[in-house]
Enzyme design. Sequence first.
Site, PDB file in Angstrom:
ATOM      1  N   HIS A   1      40.785  24.308  46.215  1.00  0.00           N
ATOM      2  CA  HIS A   1      42.036  23.582  46.459  1.00  0.00           C
ATOM      3  C   HIS A   1      41.788  22.126  46.105  1.00  0.00           C
ATOM      4  CE1 HIS A   1      45.603  21.979  48.376  1.00  0.00           C
ATOM      5  NE2 HIS A   1      46.029  23.213  48.650  1.00  0.00           N
TER       6      HIS A   1
ATOM      7  N   THR B   1      71.704  19.545  -1.848  1.00  0.00           N
ATOM      8  CA  THR B   1      72.104  20.482  -0.796  1.00  0.00           C
ATOM      9  C   THR B   1      71.621  21.862  -1.217  1.00  0.00           C
ATOM     10  OG1 THR B   1      74.292  20.814  -1.817  1.00  0.00           O
ATOM     11  CG2 THR B   1      74.114  19.112  -0.121  1.00  0.00           C
ATOM     12  N   HIS B   2      71.083  22.615  -0.258  1.00  0.00           N
ATOM     13  CA  HIS B   2      70.449  23.908  -0.538  1.00  0.00           C
ATOM     14  C   HIS B   2      69.275  23.742  -1.518  1.00  0.00           C
ATOM     15  CE1 HIS B   2      73.898  25.909   1.378  1.00  0.00           C
ATOM     16  NE2 HIS B   2      74.642  25.051   0.708  1.00  0.00           N
TER      17      HIS B   2
ATOM     18  N   SER C   1      38.808  21.640  -3.028  1.00  0.00           N
ATOM     19  CA  SER C   1      37.409  21.851  -3.399  1.00  0.00           C
ATOM     20  C   SER C   1      37.290  22.446  -4.795  1.00  0.00           C
ATOM     21  CB  SER C   1      36.738  22.782  -2.386  1.00  0.00           C
ATOM     22  OG  SER C   1      37.371  24.059  -2.400  1.00  0.00           O
TER      23      SER C   1
ATOM     24  N   LYS D   1      44.367  17.877  -7.429  1.00  0.00           N
ATOM     25  CA  LYS D   1      45.290  18.058  -6.311  1.00  0.00           C
ATOM     26  C   LYS D   1      45.415  16.805  -5.433  1.00  0.00           C
ATOM     27  CE  LYS D   1      47.227  21.258  -5.354  1.00  0.00           C
ATOM     28  NZ  LYS D   1      46.823  22.466  -4.593  1.00  0.00           N
TER      29      LYS D   1
ATOM     30  N   GLU E   1      52.005  18.028   6.376  1.00  0.00           N
ATOM     31  CA  GLU E   1      51.901  19.414   6.836  1.00  0.00           C
ATOM     32  C   GLU E   1      51.383  19.468   8.271  1.00  0.00           C
ATOM     33  OE1 GLU E   1      51.132  21.393   2.437  1.00  0.00           O
ATOM     34  OE2 GLU E   1      49.430  20.952   3.737  1.00  0.00           O
TER      35      GLU E   1
END
Length: 436
Positions: free
Chosen positions: A68, A145-146, A268, A273, A280
């Site tokens: 407790h 849009t979309h 890697s 990249k 993310e």
Amino acid sequence: MIARYTRPEMGRIWSEDNKYRQWLEVELAASEALAEMGEVPVEAARLLRQHASVTAERILEIEKTTRHDVIAFTTVVAESMAAAGHPEASRWFHYGMTSNDVVDTAQALLIQQASERILAGLESLAAALKDRAFEFRHTVQMGRTHGVHAEPVTFGWKIALWYDEIRRDTERLRAVAEEMRVGKISGAVGVFAHIGPAAEARICEKLGLRPAPIASQVISRDRHAHYVAVLALITAALEKIALEVRHLQRTEVREAEEPFAAGQKGSSAMPHKRNPVVCEQICGLARVVRANAQAAFENIALWHERDISHSSVERVILPDSTILTDYLLDKTIWLVRGMRVYPERMLRNLHSTRGLIFSGQLLLDLAAAGMLREQAYKLVQGHAMKAWEEDGDFRAAVESDPEIAKYLSGEALDRTFSLERQLKNIDTIFERVFGA
């Protein structure tokens, strides 16, 4: 430039040491208030304030036996008073109180501390968004849009939209933090069997809190659910910003991207990249806060005047949600301030369909010039679909159409295909968002 978490203070707010400091502050405020009301010896309250102390290590050690945490806490205080030569004063510690008088009231203090940190982060993000919105106020960009080209906007307008949402989130947090600024010292079932409402009001006042109008053994958890839901809204807004940058960073778009530091590596296997890894991360961790909001809603319904099912949940979701919100604010501020923007690419993308995006304005202008709307729509859509399918020049096709020429001159078509006309109200929108 590397995204680093620069505000570790939030973690310290939820440390065991700080938690027990807030417990102790609640107990001492209670002893002093009760002494002022003649229910506790004044000298005992003075000695407790002077000598009572705790350490997280000792509390956790005793809790292994007691199972407790509050009993372990009061035991450590009694030890500290005995060590100071005033064991009798500890008789008046935790006098008339139940565990959740301490825990819930101290938790309100922790949430106030955490809210101050998050509010500071929201203000910093708003300032960063405002700076960048004005920087790109007239930087023309394709509105979508979309995910499909629609009509022109400006990149500053897009950022102003984010700013407006963050300001609402700031006001939401201020309001819900005030809603959470309540304590309760009303006993085991909330009916003030041992400490009266006047004493509760005085104790809460000493702590900078308001007494909850009514409570069971615990403060009703709709407040906590609302609080975590607001954190979920804040992190959803941060995800909205990060998701947009992720889309704009795609190779096919390349209109904006998150900062990429000298020496940073994106893959890697693929040296070319430059991945939106921080964006993310923001999007991913926002999901955790939303999930925590669900758990907070599950905590509202408890058995009778209280069970313990909410307690273990809150030991996870309150620290995690506030720490994550603070962390994601820090990352988003870094993202916004360092975001790379490519106006030339924006214009190139905008003009890539060779006037197709002005089809709506052409429809309106033809109707205004006297052509029936159904006829105008069919005519404009025919040219638009042909341009889509054949990668053609929409404007050239329109200018060479004799049917359109009956209604719109070359000068009128220049106005139809005018970016300035489309974006004439940007400054007015900025005044509505930011003021004159």
